[in-house]
Design a protein around this motif. Sequence first.
Motif, mmCIF file in Angstrom:
data_model
loop_
_atom_site.group_PDB
_atom_site.id
_atom_site.type_symbol
_atom_site.label_atom_id
_atom_site.label_comp_id
_atom_site.label_asym_id
_atom_site.label_seq_id
_atom_site.Cartn_x
_atom_site.Cartn_y
_atom_site.Cartn_z
ATOM 1 N N VAL A 163 0.832 -1.194 0.000
ATOM 2 C CA VAL A 163 0.000 0.000 0.000
ATOM 3 C C VAL A 163 0.874 1.254 0.000
ATOM 4 O O VAL A 163 1.790 1.389 0.808
ATOM 5 N N ILE A 164 0.586 2.140 -0.941
ATOM 6 C CA ILE A 164 1.277 3.425 -0.978
ATOM 7 C C ILE A 164 0.257 4.506 -0.628
ATOM 8 O O ILE A 164 -0.822 4.553 -1.222
ATOM 9 N N LEU A 165 0.587 5.338 0.339
ATOM 10 C CA LEU A 165 -0.338 6.392 0.759
ATOM 11 C C LEU A 165 0.008 7.703 0.077
ATOM 12 O O LEU A 165 1.173 8.063 -0.060
ATOM 13 N N LEU A 166 -1.049 8.400 -0.331
ATOM 14 C CA LEU A 166 -0.856 9.712 -0.947
ATOM 15 C C LEU A 166 -1.522 10.743 -0.053
ATOM 16 O O LEU A 166 -2.622 10.514 0.440
ATOM 17 N N THR A 167 -0.881 11.869 0.130
ATOM 18 C CA THR A 167 -1.564 12.872 0.910
ATOM 19 C C THR A 167 -1.225 14.277 0.493
ATOM 20 O O THR A 167 -0.133 14.535 -0.010
ATOM 21 N N ALA A 168 -2.193 15.164 0.694
ATOM 22 C CA ALA A 168 -1.945 16.555 0.373
ATOM 23 C C ALA A 168 -1.045 17.204 1.423
ATOM 24 O O ALA A 168 -0.224 18.046 1.121
ATOM 25 N N PHE A 169 -1.218 16.797 2.663
ATOM 26 C CA PHE A 169 -0.422 17.406 3.744
ATOM 27 C C PHE A 169 0.416 16.320 4.397
ATOM 28 O O PHE A 169 -0.114 15.449 5.068
ATOM 29 N N ALA A 170 1.718 16.402 4.189
ATOM 30 C CA ALA A 170 2.566 15.402 4.813
ATOM 31 C C ALA A 170 2.941 15.868 6.206
ATOM 32 O O ALA A 170 3.503 16.939 6.363
ATOM 33 N N SER A 171 2.594 15.097 7.203
ATOM 34 C CA SER A 171 3.131 15.415 8.518
ATOM 35 C C SER A 171 3.931 14.199 8.979
ATOM 36 O O SER A 171 3.554 13.074 8.690
ATOM 37 N N PRO A 172 5.036 14.463 9.672
ATOM 38 C CA PRO A 172 5.892 13.361 10.080
ATOM 39 C C PRO A 172 5.135 12.335 10.932
ATOM 40 O O PRO A 172 5.390 11.142 10.835
ATOM 41 N N ASP A 173 4.166 12.801 11.732
ATOM 42 C CA ASP A 173 3.440 11.878 12.594
ATOM 43 C C ASP A 173 2.644 10.855 11.804
ATOM 44 O O ASP A 173 2.714 9.659 12.053
ATOM 45 N N THR A 174 1.878 11.381 10.830
ATOM 46 C CA THR A 174 1.085 10.441 10.028
ATOM 47 C C THR A 174 1.999 9.533 9.228
ATOM 48 O O THR A 174 1.709 8.349 9.061
ATOM 49 N N ALA A 175 3.087 10.089 8.754
ATOM 50 C CA ALA A 175 4.019 9.263 7.984
ATOM 51 C C ALA A 175 4.467 8.090 8.841
ATOM 52 O O ALA A 175 4.479 6.943 8.398
ATOM 53 N N LEU A 176 4.821 8.393 10.073
ATOM 54 C CA LEU A 176 5.297 7.368 10.990
ATOM 55 C C LEU A 176 4.198 6.340 11.249
ATOM 56 O O LEU A 176 4.428 5.131 11.193
ATOM 57 N N ALA A 177 2.987 6.844 11.512
ATOM 58 C CA ALA A 177 1.868 5.945 11.778
ATOM 59 C C ALA A 177 1.641 5.028 10.587
ATOM 60 O O ALA A 177 1.444 3.819 10.743
ATOM 61 N N ALA A 178 1.724 5.617 9.382
ATOM 62 C CA ALA A 178 1.508 4.827 8.170
ATOM 63 C C ALA A 178 2.548 3.724 8.056
ATOM 64 O O ALA A 178 2.233 2.574 7.757
ATOM 65 N N MET A 179 3.788 4.087 8.301
ATOM 66 C CA MET A 179 4.860 3.101 8.189
ATOM 67 C C MET A 179 4.676 1.992 9.212
ATOM 68 O O MET A 179 4.904 0.825 8.928
ATOM 69 N N LYS A 180 4.273 2.380 10.423
ATOM 70 C CA LYS A 180 4.064 1.388 11.490
ATOM 71 C C LYS A 180 2.996 0.383 11.106
ATOM 72 O O LYS A 180 3.077 -0.779 11.452
ATOM 73 N N GLU A 181 1.980 0.885 10.406
ATOM 74 C CA GLU A 181 0.895 -0.010 10.001
ATOM 75 C C GLU A 181 1.268 -0.817 8.773
ATOM 76 O O GLU A 181 0.457 -1.554 8.240
ATOM 77 N N GLY A 182 2.476 -0.629 8.303
ATOM 78 C CA GLY A 182 2.933 -1.471 7.196
ATOM 79 C C GLY A 182 2.754 -0.874 5.812
ATOM 80 O O GLY A 182 2.749 -1.594 4.816
#
Length: 453
Positions: free
Chosen positions: A76-95
Amino acid sequence: MAKILVVDDDQGMREVLEIMLERDGYEVGSVSNPERALRRLRRERYDLIITDLRMPGMDGIQFLRQVKELDPDQTVILLTAFASPDTALAAMKEGAYDYIEKNFDVEELKNTIRQALEKKGIKREETFAWDGGEVVHFGGMISKSRKMISVFQTIMKVAETTTNVLILGESGTGKELVARAIHEKSKRSKMPFVVINCGGVPENLLESEFFGYTKGAFTGAFNDRAGLFEIADGGTIFLDEIGELSPFLQVKLLRVVQDKTFRRIGGSEDIKVDVRIISATNQDLRRRVQEGTFREDLYFRLNVIPIHLPPLRERREDIPVLTSYFIERYCRAFGKEPKTLSAYTMDLLMRYDFPGNVRELENIVERGVALEETNIILPENLSVAPPSGTILDGVPEGGLDLNAELARYERVLIEDALGKTGGSRAKAAKMLGISADSLYYRMEKLGITQKMS
Ligand SMILES: Nc1ncnc2c1ncn2[C@@H]1O[C@H](COP(=O)(O)OP(=O)(O)OP(=O)(O)O)[C@@H](O)[C@H]1O
Ligand SMILES: [Mg+2]
Protein backbone atom coordinates in the motif's frame (compact mmCIF):
# COMPACT_ATOMS: atom_id res chain seq x y z
CA MET A 1 0.15 -7.43 -16.15
CA ALA A 2 0.30 -5.93 -12.68
CA LYS A 3 -2.98 -4.71 -11.24
CA ILE A 4 -3.19 -1.53 -9.24
CA LEU A 5 -6.15 -0.21 -7.26
CA VAL A 6 -6.48 3.54 -6.82
CA VAL A 7 -8.56 4.77 -3.87
CA ASP A 8 -9.32 8.49 -3.72
CA ASP A 9 -12.43 10.57 -3.22
CA ASP A 10 -11.05 13.20 -5.58
CA GLN A 11 -12.15 12.26 -9.07
CA GLY A 12 -9.51 14.42 -10.76
CA MET A 13 -6.74 12.70 -8.85
CA ARG A 14 -8.14 9.29 -9.70
CA GLU A 15 -8.17 10.17 -13.38
CA VAL A 16 -4.63 11.48 -13.36
CA LEU A 17 -3.38 8.32 -11.69
CA GLU A 18 -5.41 6.08 -13.95
CA ILE A 19 -4.09 7.68 -17.11
CA MET A 20 -0.53 7.75 -15.87
CA LEU A 21 -0.54 4.13 -14.74
CA GLU A 22 -2.36 2.77 -17.76
CA ARG A 23 0.06 4.50 -20.03
CA ASP A 24 2.77 2.69 -18.14
CA GLY A 25 1.20 -0.65 -18.90
CA TYR A 26 -0.61 -1.42 -15.64
CA GLU A 27 -4.17 -2.58 -15.30
CA VAL A 28 -5.88 -0.02 -13.11
CA GLY A 29 -9.04 -0.15 -11.03
CA SER A 30 -10.28 2.88 -9.17
CA VAL A 31 -12.84 3.51 -6.46
CA SER A 32 -13.92 6.62 -4.64
CA ASN A 33 -14.01 5.38 -1.06
CA PRO A 34 -12.39 2.86 1.28
CA GLU A 35 -15.51 0.73 1.87
CA ARG A 36 -15.85 0.12 -1.84
CA ALA A 37 -12.17 -0.63 -2.04
CA LEU A 38 -12.46 -3.29 0.65
CA ARG A 39 -15.42 -4.88 -1.10
CA ARG A 40 -13.45 -4.91 -4.33
CA LEU A 41 -10.41 -6.41 -2.62
CA ARG A 42 -12.48 -9.29 -1.27
CA ARG A 43 -13.51 -10.16 -4.81
CA GLU A 44 -10.44 -9.35 -6.84
CA ARG A 45 -6.70 -9.66 -6.48
CA TYR A 46 -4.63 -6.50 -6.80
CA ASP A 47 -0.85 -6.29 -6.67
CA LEU A 48 -0.66 -2.80 -5.23
CA ILE A 49 -2.93 -0.16 -3.75
CA ILE A 50 -2.50 3.58 -3.94
CA THR A 51 -4.73 5.35 -1.48
CA ASP A 52 -5.50 8.86 -0.40
CA LEU A 53 -4.95 9.55 3.29
CA ARG A 54 -7.99 11.71 3.97
CA MET A 55 -11.27 10.37 2.80
CA PRO A 56 -14.80 10.59 4.16
CA GLY A 57 -15.89 7.64 6.28
CA MET A 58 -12.55 6.10 7.06
CA ASP A 59 -9.07 7.58 6.94
CA GLY A 60 -6.20 6.07 5.04
CA ILE A 61 -4.57 4.60 8.14
CA GLN A 62 -7.71 2.75 9.21
CA PHE A 63 -8.14 1.59 5.66
CA LEU A 64 -4.55 0.40 5.59
CA ARG A 65 -5.11 -1.61 8.76
CA GLN A 66 -8.14 -3.36 7.27
CA VAL A 67 -6.35 -4.07 4.02
CA LYS A 68 -3.54 -5.69 5.94
CA GLU A 69 -6.09 -7.81 7.80
CA LEU A 70 -7.35 -9.09 4.48
CA ASP A 71 -3.88 -9.66 3.14
CA PRO A 72 -0.80 -8.95 5.26
CA ASP A 73 1.41 -8.97 2.16
CA GLN A 74 -0.57 -6.34 0.29
CA THR A 75 1.51 -3.37 -0.84
CA VAL A 76 0.00 0.00 0.00
CA ILE A 77 1.28 3.42 -0.98
CA LEU A 78 -0.34 6.39 0.76
CA LEU A 79 -0.86 9.71 -0.95
CA THR A 80 -1.56 12.87 0.91
CA ALA A 81 -1.94 16.56 0.37
CA PHE A 82 -0.42 17.41 3.74
CA ALA A 83 2.57 15.40 4.81
CA SER A 84 3.13 15.42 8.52
CA PRO A 85 5.89 13.36 10.08
CA ASP A 86 3.44 11.88 12.59
CA THR A 87 1.09 10.44 10.03
CA ALA A 88 4.02 9.26 7.98
CA LEU A 89 5.30 7.37 10.99
CA ALA A 90 1.87 5.95 11.78
CA ALA A 91 1.51 4.83 8.17
CA MET A 92 4.86 3.10 8.19
CA LYS A 93 4.06 1.39 11.49
CA GLU A 94 0.89 -0.01 10.00
CA GLY A 95 2.93 -1.47 7.20
CA ALA A 96 2.54 1.08 4.42
CA TYR A 97 5.13 0.60 1.72
CA ASP A 98 5.64 4.31 1.22
CA TYR A 99 4.13 7.67 1.88
CA ILE A 100 4.09 10.27 -0.86
CA GLU A 101 2.97 13.88 -1.03
CA LYS A 102 0.30 14.74 -3.57
CA ASN A 103 2.36 17.26 -5.43
CA PHE A 104 4.53 14.28 -6.29
CA ASP A 105 7.02 14.05 -9.02
CA VAL A 106 5.54 11.63 -11.54
CA GLU A 107 8.81 9.83 -12.13
CA GLU A 108 9.32 9.40 -8.41
CA LEU A 109 5.91 7.84 -7.96
CA LYS A 110 6.45 5.57 -10.94
CA ASN A 111 9.78 4.46 -9.53
CA THR A 112 8.30 3.77 -6.14
CA ILE A 113 5.60 1.64 -7.74
CA ARG A 114 8.05 -0.20 -9.92
CA GLN A 115 10.35 -0.98 -7.02
CA ALA A 116 7.47 -2.09 -4.83
CA LEU A 117 6.28 -4.47 -7.54
CA GLU A 118 9.75 -5.74 -8.25
CA LYS A 119 10.10 -6.59 -4.58
CA LYS A 120 7.08 -8.79 -5.01
CA GLY A 121 8.73 -10.35 -8.02
CA ILE A 122 6.43 -8.64 -10.49
CA LYS A 123 8.22 -7.25 -13.50
CA ARG A 124 6.46 -4.76 -15.63
CA GLU A 125 5.03 -6.31 -18.74
CA GLU A 126 6.56 -3.63 -20.88
CA THR A 127 10.11 -4.39 -19.85
CA PHE A 128 10.02 -7.86 -21.26
CA ALA A 129 7.29 -8.83 -23.62
CA TRP A 130 5.71 -5.60 -24.76
CA ASP A 131 5.02 -6.15 -28.39
CA GLY A 132 2.22 -3.75 -29.08
CA GLY A 133 4.05 -1.09 -30.98
CA GLU A 134 5.27 -0.21 -34.39
CA VAL A 135 8.97 0.13 -34.92
CA VAL A 136 9.83 3.80 -35.10
CA HIS A 137 12.76 5.26 -37.03
CA PHE A 138 13.83 8.60 -35.70
CA GLY A 139 16.99 10.62 -36.19
CA GLY A 140 19.24 7.64 -36.94
CA MET A 141 17.69 5.68 -34.08
CA ILE A 142 15.30 2.82 -34.16
CA SER A 143 13.06 1.58 -31.40
CA LYS A 144 9.69 0.24 -30.48
CA SER A 145 9.86 0.81 -26.75
CA ARG A 146 7.52 3.27 -25.13
CA LYS A 147 10.35 4.76 -23.15
CA MET A 148 12.39 5.54 -26.25
CA ILE A 149 9.41 6.79 -28.16
CA SER A 150 8.74 9.22 -25.37
CA VAL A 151 12.40 10.29 -25.67
CA PHE A 152 11.79 10.91 -29.38
CA GLN A 153 8.80 13.07 -28.50
CA THR A 154 10.87 15.08 -26.07
CA ILE A 155 13.51 15.58 -28.75
CA MET A 156 10.89 16.99 -31.11
CA LYS A 157 9.75 19.41 -28.44
CA VAL A 158 13.16 20.62 -27.33
CA ALA A 159 14.36 20.93 -30.91
CA GLU A 160 12.03 23.91 -31.31
CA THR A 161 13.67 25.71 -28.42
CA THR A 162 17.22 26.80 -27.70
CA THR A 163 17.29 25.63 -24.08
CA ASN A 164 20.19 23.66 -22.78
CA VAL A 165 19.71 19.92 -22.58
CA LEU A 166 21.45 17.37 -20.39
CA ILE A 167 21.40 13.79 -21.67
CA LEU A 168 21.80 11.16 -19.00
CA GLY A 169 22.34 7.50 -19.60
CA GLU A 170 24.72 4.59 -19.28
CA SER A 171 27.46 4.19 -21.80
CA GLY A 172 26.30 3.00 -25.21
CA THR A 173 22.65 3.96 -24.76
CA GLY A 174 22.69 6.45 -27.66
CA LYS A 175 23.45 9.78 -26.00
CA GLU A 176 25.37 11.14 -28.96
CA LEU A 177 22.67 10.09 -31.38
CA VAL A 178 20.12 11.97 -29.29
CA ALA A 179 22.27 15.10 -29.27
CA ARG A 180 22.62 14.93 -33.04
CA ALA A 181 18.91 14.37 -33.47
CA ILE A 182 18.13 17.49 -31.44
CA HIS A 183 20.43 19.49 -33.67
CA GLU A 184 19.14 17.94 -36.89
CA LYS A 185 15.51 18.59 -36.00
CA SER A 186 16.17 22.18 -34.98
CA LYS A 187 16.33 25.37 -37.01
CA ARG A 188 20.08 25.26 -36.50
CA SER A 189 20.50 22.09 -38.54
CA LYS A 190 22.32 23.90 -41.36
CA MET A 191 24.79 25.36 -38.86
CA PRO A 192 27.68 23.44 -37.27
CA PHE A 193 27.25 20.62 -34.77
CA VAL A 194 30.44 20.51 -32.75
CA VAL A 195 31.37 17.65 -30.43
CA ILE A 196 33.84 17.97 -27.58
CA ASN A 197 34.72 15.12 -25.34
CA CYS A 198 35.53 16.53 -21.91
CA GLY A 199 37.02 13.28 -20.65
CA GLY A 200 40.63 12.28 -20.91
CA VAL A 201 41.89 15.58 -22.28
CA PRO A 202 44.36 17.60 -20.17
CA GLU A 203 42.82 20.73 -18.72
CA ASN A 204 44.92 23.31 -20.58
CA LEU A 205 44.41 21.56 -23.89
CA LEU A 206 40.67 21.41 -23.33
CA GLU A 207 40.62 25.08 -22.42
CA SER A 208 42.25 26.05 -25.70
CA GLU A 209 39.92 23.69 -27.57
CA PHE A 210 36.95 25.41 -25.95
CA PHE A 211 37.99 29.01 -26.31
CA GLY A 212 40.85 29.21 -28.77
CA TYR A 213 43.88 31.40 -28.22
CA THR A 214 45.74 34.42 -29.52
CA LYS A 215 49.20 34.34 -31.02
CA GLY A 216 51.83 34.20 -28.31
CA ALA A 217 49.37 33.31 -25.54
CA PHE A 218 51.64 30.43 -24.57
CA THR A 219 54.65 28.63 -25.97
CA GLY A 220 53.61 27.04 -29.21
CA ALA A 221 50.75 29.47 -29.91
CA PHE A 222 52.20 30.62 -33.22
CA ASN A 223 48.94 31.91 -34.65
CA ASP A 224 45.53 33.06 -33.52
CA ARG A 225 43.16 30.18 -33.32
CA ALA A 226 39.39 30.00 -32.88
CA GLY A 227 37.99 27.66 -30.26
CA LEU A 228 35.11 25.29 -30.71
CA PHE A 229 32.60 27.68 -29.15
CA GLU A 230 33.39 30.13 -31.91
CA ILE A 231 33.23 27.45 -34.56
CA ALA A 232 29.84 26.35 -33.24
CA ASP A 233 28.43 29.89 -33.48
CA GLY A 234 24.84 29.72 -34.73
CA GLY A 235 24.78 25.97 -34.19
CA THR A 236 25.01 23.43 -31.40
CA ILE A 237 27.86 22.35 -29.19
CA PHE A 238 27.81 18.89 -27.65
CA LEU A 239 29.81 18.57 -24.44
CA ASP A 240 30.25 14.86 -23.96
CA GLU A 241 31.28 13.39 -20.61
CA ILE A 242 30.60 16.68 -18.92
CA GLY A 243 31.10 15.03 -15.52
CA GLU A 244 34.83 14.88 -16.26
CA LEU A 245 35.22 18.64 -16.43
CA SER A 246 37.77 20.03 -13.95
CA PRO A 247 36.69 22.58 -11.34
CA PHE A 248 38.61 25.30 -13.15
CA LEU A 249 36.90 24.64 -16.46
CA GLN A 250 33.55 24.36 -14.72
CA VAL A 251 33.95 27.99 -13.70
CA LYS A 252 34.99 29.04 -17.17
CA LEU A 253 32.16 27.14 -18.77
CA LEU A 254 29.65 28.66 -16.36
CA ARG A 255 30.46 32.09 -17.72
CA VAL A 256 29.88 31.02 -21.32
CA VAL A 257 26.68 29.28 -20.39
CA GLN A 258 25.43 32.36 -18.58
CA ASP A 259 26.48 35.13 -20.92
CA LYS A 260 27.39 33.30 -24.12
CA THR A 261 30.54 35.39 -23.90
CA PHE A 262 34.19 34.43 -23.47
CA ARG A 263 37.71 35.42 -24.40
CA ARG A 264 40.31 33.52 -26.32
CA ILE A 265 43.23 32.52 -24.14
CA GLY A 266 45.55 35.51 -24.10
CA GLY A 267 42.86 37.64 -25.75
CA SER A 268 41.46 40.89 -24.40
CA GLU A 269 38.34 41.02 -26.50
CA ASP A 270 34.98 39.56 -25.43
CA ILE A 271 33.56 37.24 -28.05
CA LYS A 272 29.83 36.74 -28.10
CA VAL A 273 28.34 33.61 -29.61
CA ASP A 274 24.91 32.12 -30.15
CA VAL A 275 25.33 28.47 -29.28
CA ARG A 276 22.96 25.86 -28.06
CA ILE A 277 24.56 23.67 -25.43
CA ILE A 278 23.80 19.98 -25.11
CA SER A 279 25.77 18.01 -22.57
CA ALA A 280 25.87 14.34 -21.72
CA THR A 281 27.14 12.14 -18.96
CA ASN A 282 26.91 8.60 -17.65
CA GLN A 283 27.59 9.83 -14.13
CA ASP A 284 25.09 10.68 -11.44
CA LEU A 285 25.66 14.43 -11.66
CA ARG A 286 23.18 15.23 -8.93
CA ARG A 287 25.23 13.15 -6.53
CA ARG A 288 28.39 14.85 -7.74
CA VAL A 289 26.74 18.17 -6.88
CA GLN A 290 25.87 16.91 -3.41
CA GLU A 291 29.41 15.68 -2.93
CA GLY A 292 30.65 19.10 -3.96
CA THR A 293 32.68 17.95 -6.96
CA PHE A 294 30.39 19.46 -9.58
CA ARG A 295 29.21 23.07 -9.38
CA GLU A 296 25.55 23.35 -8.56
CA ASP A 297 25.05 26.58 -10.56
CA LEU A 298 26.55 24.98 -13.66
CA TYR A 299 24.49 21.85 -13.16
CA PHE A 300 21.26 23.84 -13.06
CA ARG A 301 22.16 25.84 -16.12
CA LEU A 302 23.08 22.80 -18.18
CA ASN A 303 20.19 20.72 -16.93
CA VAL A 304 17.29 22.90 -18.04
CA ILE A 305 15.79 19.91 -19.78
CA PRO A 306 17.05 16.46 -18.80
CA ILE A 307 16.65 13.50 -21.13
CA HIS A 308 17.09 10.09 -19.55
CA LEU A 309 18.06 7.26 -21.85
CA PRO A 310 16.97 3.90 -20.48
CA PRO A 311 19.53 1.08 -20.56
CA LEU A 312 18.83 -1.66 -23.09
CA ARG A 313 17.97 -4.20 -20.40
CA GLU A 314 15.03 -1.97 -19.40
CA ARG A 315 13.63 -2.04 -22.92
CA ARG A 316 14.22 -5.59 -24.00
CA GLU A 317 11.63 -5.32 -26.73
CA ASP A 318 14.29 -3.30 -28.57
CA ILE A 319 16.79 -6.18 -28.58
CA PRO A 320 15.26 -8.03 -31.56
CA VAL A 321 14.53 -4.77 -33.35
CA LEU A 322 18.10 -3.53 -33.03
CA THR A 323 19.57 -6.95 -33.79
CA SER A 324 17.84 -7.20 -37.17
CA TYR A 325 18.65 -3.58 -37.90
CA PHE A 326 22.37 -4.11 -37.26
CA ILE A 327 22.47 -7.45 -39.09
CA GLU A 328 21.01 -5.81 -42.16
CA ARG A 329 23.32 -2.85 -41.88
CA TYR A 330 26.51 -4.87 -41.48
CA CYS A 331 25.56 -7.44 -44.10
CA ARG A 332 25.14 -4.57 -46.53
CA ALA A 333 28.37 -2.93 -45.41
CA PHE A 334 30.35 -6.16 -45.81
CA GLY A 335 28.58 -7.04 -49.07
CA LYS A 336 27.10 -10.21 -47.64
CA GLU A 337 23.73 -11.88 -48.03
CA PRO A 338 21.30 -10.82 -45.33
CA LYS A 339 21.13 -13.41 -42.57
CA THR A 340 18.56 -14.36 -40.04
CA LEU A 341 19.15 -15.37 -36.48
CA SER A 342 17.82 -18.58 -35.05
CA ALA A 343 15.17 -18.26 -32.39
CA TYR A 344 17.63 -19.94 -30.10
CA THR A 345 20.28 -17.26 -30.51
CA MET A 346 17.65 -14.59 -30.11
CA ASP A 347 16.61 -16.19 -26.88
CA LEU A 348 20.16 -15.95 -25.58
CA LEU A 349 20.31 -12.28 -26.52
CA MET A 350 16.98 -11.64 -24.84
CA ARG A 351 18.34 -12.99 -21.60
CA TYR A 352 21.58 -11.06 -21.66
CA ASP A 353 21.92 -7.84 -19.67
CA PHE A 354 24.07 -5.77 -22.04
CA PRO A 355 26.17 -3.71 -19.64
CA GLY A 356 27.50 -1.93 -22.75
CA ASN A 357 23.96 -1.35 -24.02
CA VAL A 358 23.25 -0.73 -27.73
CA ARG A 359 26.92 -0.32 -28.58
CA GLU A 360 27.65 -3.76 -27.16
CA LEU A 361 24.83 -5.34 -29.14
CA GLU A 362 26.06 -3.57 -32.27
CA ASN A 363 29.59 -4.91 -31.72
CA ILE A 364 28.36 -8.45 -31.18
CA VAL A 365 26.41 -8.32 -34.43
CA GLU A 366 29.22 -6.67 -36.36
CA ARG A 367 31.68 -9.35 -35.34
CA GLY A 368 29.14 -12.06 -35.97
CA VAL A 369 28.52 -10.84 -39.49
CA ALA A 370 32.21 -10.34 -40.21
CA LEU A 371 33.01 -13.86 -39.05
CA GLU A 372 29.86 -15.29 -40.63
CA GLU A 373 28.75 -16.53 -37.29
CA THR A 374 25.44 -14.81 -36.94
CA ASN A 375 23.93 -17.96 -35.58
CA ILE A 376 26.50 -18.18 -32.88
CA ILE A 377 26.86 -15.49 -30.30
CA LEU A 378 30.49 -14.90 -29.71
CA PRO A 379 30.95 -16.33 -26.28
CA GLU A 380 33.40 -13.83 -24.94
CA ASN A 381 30.72 -11.20 -25.27
CA LEU A 382 28.11 -13.05 -23.36
CA SER A 383 27.90 -14.78 -20.08
CA VAL A 384 24.60 -16.46 -20.40
CA ALA A 385 22.59 -18.62 -18.12
CA PRO A 386 22.68 -22.34 -18.89
CA PRO A 387 20.17 -23.26 -21.55
CA SER A 388 16.87 -24.04 -19.89
CA GLY A 389 14.00 -26.21 -21.09
CA THR A 390 12.14 -23.20 -22.39
CA ILE A 391 14.69 -22.67 -25.15
CA LEU A 392 13.29 -25.66 -26.94
CA ASP A 393 10.20 -23.62 -27.67
CA GLY A 394 12.25 -21.62 -30.10
CA VAL A 395 14.05 -24.35 -32.04
CA PRO A 396 14.53 -23.60 -35.73
CA GLU A 397 12.53 -25.67 -38.17
CA GLY A 398 15.36 -27.87 -39.31
CA GLY A 399 15.91 -28.93 -35.70
CA LEU A 400 18.74 -28.14 -33.37
CA ASP A 401 22.27 -29.39 -33.86
CA LEU A 402 22.70 -30.65 -30.34
CA ASN A 403 26.41 -31.35 -30.55
CA ALA A 404 27.13 -27.93 -31.98
CA GLU A 405 25.02 -26.27 -29.30
CA LEU A 406 26.73 -28.23 -26.54
CA ALA A 407 30.14 -27.36 -27.94
CA ARG A 408 29.10 -23.74 -28.11
CA TYR A 409 27.99 -23.76 -24.52
CA GLU A 410 31.10 -25.63 -23.43
CA ARG A 411 33.15 -22.94 -25.07
CA VAL A 412 31.19 -20.21 -23.25
CA LEU A 413 31.90 -21.83 -19.91
CA ILE A 414 35.56 -22.51 -20.57
CA GLU A 415 36.30 -19.06 -21.91
CA ASP A 416 34.37 -17.51 -19.08
CA ALA A 417 36.32 -19.53 -16.53
CA LEU A 418 39.62 -18.60 -18.18
CA GLY A 419 38.57 -14.98 -18.25
CA LYS A 420 37.55 -14.96 -14.61
CA THR A 421 40.75 -16.63 -13.44
CA GLY A 422 42.99 -14.33 -15.44
CA GLY A 423 43.89 -17.15 -17.81
CA SER A 424 45.10 -19.63 -15.19
CA ARG A 425 44.30 -23.10 -16.52
CA ALA A 426 44.70 -24.73 -13.14
CA LYS A 427 42.24 -22.36 -11.49
CA ALA A 428 39.85 -22.46 -14.44
CA ALA A 429 39.83 -26.28 -14.34
CA LYS A 430 39.06 -26.17 -10.66
CA MET A 431 36.27 -23.71 -11.23
CA LEU A 432 34.77 -26.02 -13.84
CA GLY A 433 35.23 -29.09 -11.69
CA ILE A 434 37.43 -30.91 -14.19
CA SER A 435 41.09 -31.86 -14.28
CA ALA A 436 43.66 -29.61 -15.91
CA ASP A 437 44.27 -32.34 -18.50
CA SER A 438 40.62 -32.49 -19.34
CA LEU A 439 40.49 -28.73 -19.69
CA TYR A 440 43.51 -28.82 -21.98
CA TYR A 441 41.95 -31.54 -24.10
CA ARG A 442 38.68 -29.64 -24.42
CA MET A 443 40.46 -26.43 -25.35
CA GLU A 444 42.33 -28.25 -28.09
CA LYS A 445 39.16 -29.84 -29.35
CA LEU A 446 37.27 -26.54 -29.45
CA GLY A 447 40.24 -24.64 -30.81
CA ILE A 448 40.31 -22.24 -27.90
CA THR A 449 43.51 -20.32 -28.06
CA GLN A 450 44.60 -18.39 -25.09
CA LYS A 451 46.64 -15.32 -24.69
CA MET A 452 49.47 -16.27 -22.38
CA SER A 453 49.32 -14.36 -19.15
N1 LIG B 1 18.18 3.46 -30.90
C1 LIG B 1 19.26 3.20 -31.64
N2 LIG B 1 19.13 2.80 -32.91
C2 LIG B 1 20.20 2.51 -33.66
N3 LIG B 1 21.46 2.60 -33.24
C3 LIG B 1 21.67 3.01 -31.99
C4 LIG B 1 20.58 3.34 -31.12
N4 LIG B 1 21.08 3.71 -29.93
C5 LIG B 1 22.42 3.61 -30.04
N5 LIG B 1 22.79 3.20 -31.27
C6 LIG B 1 24.16 2.94 -31.74
O1 LIG B 1 24.88 2.50 -30.60
C7 LIG B 1 26.17 3.07 -30.55
C8 LIG B 1 26.32 3.88 -29.29
O2 LIG B 1 25.55 5.06 -29.36
P1 LIG B 1 26.12 6.45 -28.82
O3 LIG B 1 27.53 6.64 -29.20
O4 LIG B 1 25.15 7.51 -29.18
O5 LIG B 1 26.03 6.12 -27.26
P2 LIG B 1 26.54 6.97 -26.01
O6 LIG B 1 25.44 6.92 -25.01
O7 LIG B 1 27.03 8.29 -26.48
O8 LIG B 1 27.72 6.07 -25.49
P3 LIG B 1 29.04 6.50 -24.62
O9 LIG B 1 28.54 6.90 -23.26
O10 LIG B 1 29.78 5.20 -24.59
O11 LIG B 1 29.69 7.59 -25.36
C9 LIG B 1 26.32 3.91 -31.80
O12 LIG B 1 26.98 3.17 -32.78
C10 LIG B 1 24.88 4.18 -32.21
O13 LIG B 1 24.80 4.34 -33.61
MG1 LIG C 1 28.98 9.08 -26.36
